[in-house]
Design a protein around this motif. Structure first.
Motif, mmCIF file in Angstrom:
data_model
loop_
_atom_site.group_PDB
_atom_site.id
_atom_site.type_symbol
_atom_site.label_atom_id
_atom_site.label_comp_id
_atom_site.label_asym_id
_atom_site.label_seq_id
_atom_site.Cartn_x
_atom_site.Cartn_y
_atom_site.Cartn_z
ATOM 1 N N PHE A 181 1.156 -1.318 0.129
ATOM 2 C CA PHE A 181 -0.253 -0.030 -0.010
ATOM 3 C C PHE A 181 1.285 1.458 -0.079
ATOM 4 O O PHE A 181 2.049 1.184 0.426
ATOM 5 C CB PHE A 181 -0.522 -0.214 1.270
ATOM 6 C CG PHE A 181 -2.049 -1.035 1.203
ATOM 7 C CD1 PHE A 181 -3.164 -1.127 0.710
ATOM 8 C CD2 PHE A 181 -1.409 -2.715 1.421
ATOM 9 C CE1 PHE A 181 -3.972 -1.902 0.912
ATOM 10 C CE2 PHE A 181 -2.807 -3.422 1.921
ATOM 11 C CZ PHE A 181 -4.538 -3.127 1.654
ATOM 12 N N ARG A 182 0.179 2.189 -0.702
ATOM 13 C CA ARG A 182 0.843 3.419 -0.817
ATOM 14 C C ARG A 182 0.787 4.469 1.083
ATOM 15 O O ARG A 182 -0.488 4.778 1.252
ATOM 16 C CB ARG A 182 0.741 4.511 -1.554
ATOM 17 C CG ARG A 182 1.128 6.245 -2.244
ATOM 18 C CD ARG A 182 0.407 6.552 -3.196
ATOM 19 N NE ARG A 182 1.208 6.387 -3.658
ATOM 20 C CZ ARG A 182 2.433 6.643 -4.587
ATOM 21 N NH1 ARG A 182 3.270 7.072 -4.098
ATOM 22 N NH2 ARG A 182 2.718 6.205 -5.731
ATOM 23 N N LEU A 183 1.999 4.550 1.310
ATOM 24 C CA LEU A 183 2.078 5.824 2.388
ATOM 25 C C LEU A 183 1.096 6.592 2.641
ATOM 26 O O LEU A 183 1.198 7.349 0.953
ATOM 27 C CB LEU A 183 3.133 5.968 2.976
ATOM 28 C CG LEU A 183 3.976 4.357 3.824
ATOM 29 C CD1 LEU A 183 5.267 4.780 4.245
ATOM 30 C CD2 LEU A 183 3.190 4.495 4.812
ATOM 31 N N SER A 184 0.126 7.431 3.371
ATOM 32 C CA SER A 184 -0.448 9.266 3.187
ATOM 33 C C SER A 184 0.492 9.946 3.625
ATOM 34 O O SER A 184 0.121 10.802 3.060
ATOM 35 C CB SER A 184 -1.835 8.664 4.630
ATOM 36 O OG SER A 184 -1.384 8.339 5.451
ATOM 37 N N SER A 185 1.603 9.676 4.490
ATOM 38 C CA SER A 185 2.681 10.842 5.004
ATOM 39 C C SER A 185 3.665 11.265 3.103
ATOM 40 O O SER A 185 3.962 11.939 3.388
ATOM 41 C CB SER A 185 3.246 10.298 5.713
ATOM 42 O OG SER A 185 3.508 8.523 5.887
ATOM 43 N N ASN A 186 3.461 10.441 2.714
ATOM 44 C CA ASN A 186 4.668 10.632 1.653
ATOM 45 C C ASN A 186 5.008 9.922 -0.057
ATOM 46 O O ASN A 186 3.830 9.192 0.274
ATOM 47 C CB ASN A 186 6.182 10.348 2.631
ATOM 48 C CG ASN A 186 6.425 8.996 3.152
ATOM 49 O OD1 ASN A 186 5.801 8.030 2.155
ATOM 50 N ND2 ASN A 186 6.846 9.060 3.444
ATOM 51 N N ASN A 187 5.580 9.578 -0.455
ATOM 52 C CA ASN A 187 5.539 8.535 -1.603
ATOM 53 C C ASN A 187 5.446 7.021 -1.577
ATOM 54 O O ASN A 187 5.663 6.491 -2.801
ATOM 55 C CB ASN A 187 6.130 9.552 -2.720
ATOM 56 C CG ASN A 187 5.487 11.015 -3.806
ATOM 57 O OD1 ASN A 187 3.749 10.617 -3.476
ATOM 58 N ND2 ASN A 187 5.901 11.895 -3.344
ATOM 59 N N GLY A 188 5.718 7.095 -0.719
ATOM 60 C CA GLY A 188 6.562 5.487 -0.207
ATOM 61 C C GLY A 188 5.844 4.624 0.181
ATOM 62 O O GLY A 188 4.216 5.081 -0.045
ATOM 63 N N PHE A 189 5.623 3.302 0.203
ATOM 64 C CA PHE A 189 4.649 2.702 0.432
ATOM 65 C C PHE A 189 5.357 1.335 0.972
ATOM 66 O O PHE A 189 6.538 1.603 2.094
ATOM 67 C CB PHE A 189 5.234 1.467 -0.980
ATOM 68 C CG PHE A 189 4.553 2.131 -1.908
ATOM 69 C CD1 PHE A 189 3.628 1.550 -2.689
ATOM 70 C CD2 PHE A 189 5.703 2.735 -2.336
ATOM 71 C CE1 PHE A 189 2.918 2.030 -4.165
ATOM 72 C CE2 PHE A 189 5.413 3.551 -4.406
ATOM 73 C CZ PHE A 189 4.023 3.217 -4.532
ATOM 74 N N THR A 190 4.246 0.305 2.186
ATOM 75 C CA THR A 190 4.544 0.082 3.295
ATOM 76 C C THR A 190 3.984 -1.387 2.643
ATOM 77 O O THR A 190 2.763 -1.743 2.006
ATOM 78 C CB THR A 190 3.768 0.479 4.182
ATOM 79 O OG1 THR A 190 3.973 0.031 5.372
ATOM 80 C CG2 THR A 190 2.724 0.564 4.764
#
Length: 318
Positions: free
Chosen positions: A265-274
């Protein structure tokens, strides 16, 4: 050609893409970067058809052969040697090619893999185990391979071997072997040769058929710690898939230390993923095989992460 190649490589590295796709039809070409959200079209240049031929040459492919082919090569760029695999396919109407960067990252930390502290702690416990079989299941693009490579990158002072078809990422702390059926080096021979070196940890890139499934379990029964992956929508689905591939309930109960299912999933805080991981422990697997109900927590975890604004809103929990 090298200048255009380096330009595409820079674009891929900046965007975190591991693949560049070439689509050719009627002597026209389109280029795409592949990332977790799909294909992103990029601007083409007048020489991209020639670049396609250049990559075929670099990968030692037979341009006169219309059968699907794959080859590899290395390239020195900005102080780093990058390893590539270039695969081509041709039909009556079009051609396609995929350039994969095999060593574009050095692995992720536990915190980058997942925000879930409980899973982070469980990963740490797994990495110090001496025996067992750890399976990561999920759909294509869910990060299974990245999870395995990242975890093995953290291991120190232990001998690690891998058997892959093909090698997805080159990693310097792993002795990596690639399946090559043309010379008779399949899973049976690969496992046999690796076990003679008494590995502490063995990674089998993917369980995809009866042969690879049985060899993964055979390796686990010899006493080393085995990591592998499997395409499946859920943990329970992965168990049933293994049984379809000929693995008996007793071997599942004795060998599988942990069975994960994961979603990206894409993180809501930045363009990263988790990643969000659902887990069946060996005790839960044994209960399920004895007829007791096991409840997946994947949907619950996704909803919780969404409510806490850890991940962006999702369209479906399936």
């Amino acid at each position: 050609m090298e200048e255009r190649f380096e330009e595409l490589l820079m674009l891929a590295l900046k965007s975190g893409s591991t693949d560049v796709h070439f689509c050719i039809a009627e002597n026209k070409i389109d280029l795409f970067l592949k990332n977790t959200e799909g294909l992103e079209k990029i601007e083409i240049s007048n020489n991209d058809l020639n670049l396609f031929n250049y990559l075929q040459y670099q990968a030692h492919l037979d341009i006169s052969n219309s059968k699907p082919q794959s080859g590899s090569f290395s390239y020195y760029f900005q102080g780093t040697y990058y390893d590539f695999r270039f695969s081509t396919m041709e039909t009556r109407l079009n051609k396609s090619g995929v350039l994969r960067i095999l060593n574009c990252h050095n692995g992720l930390s536990l915190q980058q893999l997942t925000y879930d502290v409980t899973i982070q702690e469980y990963f740490q416990k797994l990495l110090i185990r001496k025996t067992g079989l750890v399976i990561f299941s999920g759909l294509t693009g869910s990060g299974k391979t990245t999870t395995m490579y990242s975890l093995l990158k953290m291991v120190k002072n232990r001998s690690i071997y891998s058997l892959e078809d093909p090698i997805e990422v080159y990693q310097d702390n792993i002795t990596q072997l690639e399946i090559n059926e043309k010379i008779g080096f399949g899973f049976n021979e690969g496992i046999r040769q690796i076990l003679r070196h008494n590995p502490d940890i063995l990674m089998i890139g993917e369980i995809r058929d009866e042969v690879s499934a049985k060899m993964a379990f055979r390796a686990a029964l010899t006493g080393c710690l085995v990591f592998s992956s499997l395409h499946s929508k859920s943990t329970v689905g992965a168990l049933h898939r293994l049984m379809e591939l000929g693995i008996g309930k007793q071997d599942l109960s004795e060998c599988v230390t942990a069975l994960f299912n994961q979603r990206l999933f894409r993180l809501s805080s930045n363009n990263g993923f988790t990643c969000i991981y659902d887990l069946l422990t060996s005790q839960q697997i044994e209960k399920y095989l004895n007829g007791q109900q096991v409840v997946s927590r994947m949907t619950e975890k996704i909803k919780e992460a969404e409510q806490k604004n850890i991940i962006c809103e999702v369209d479906s929990y399936d």
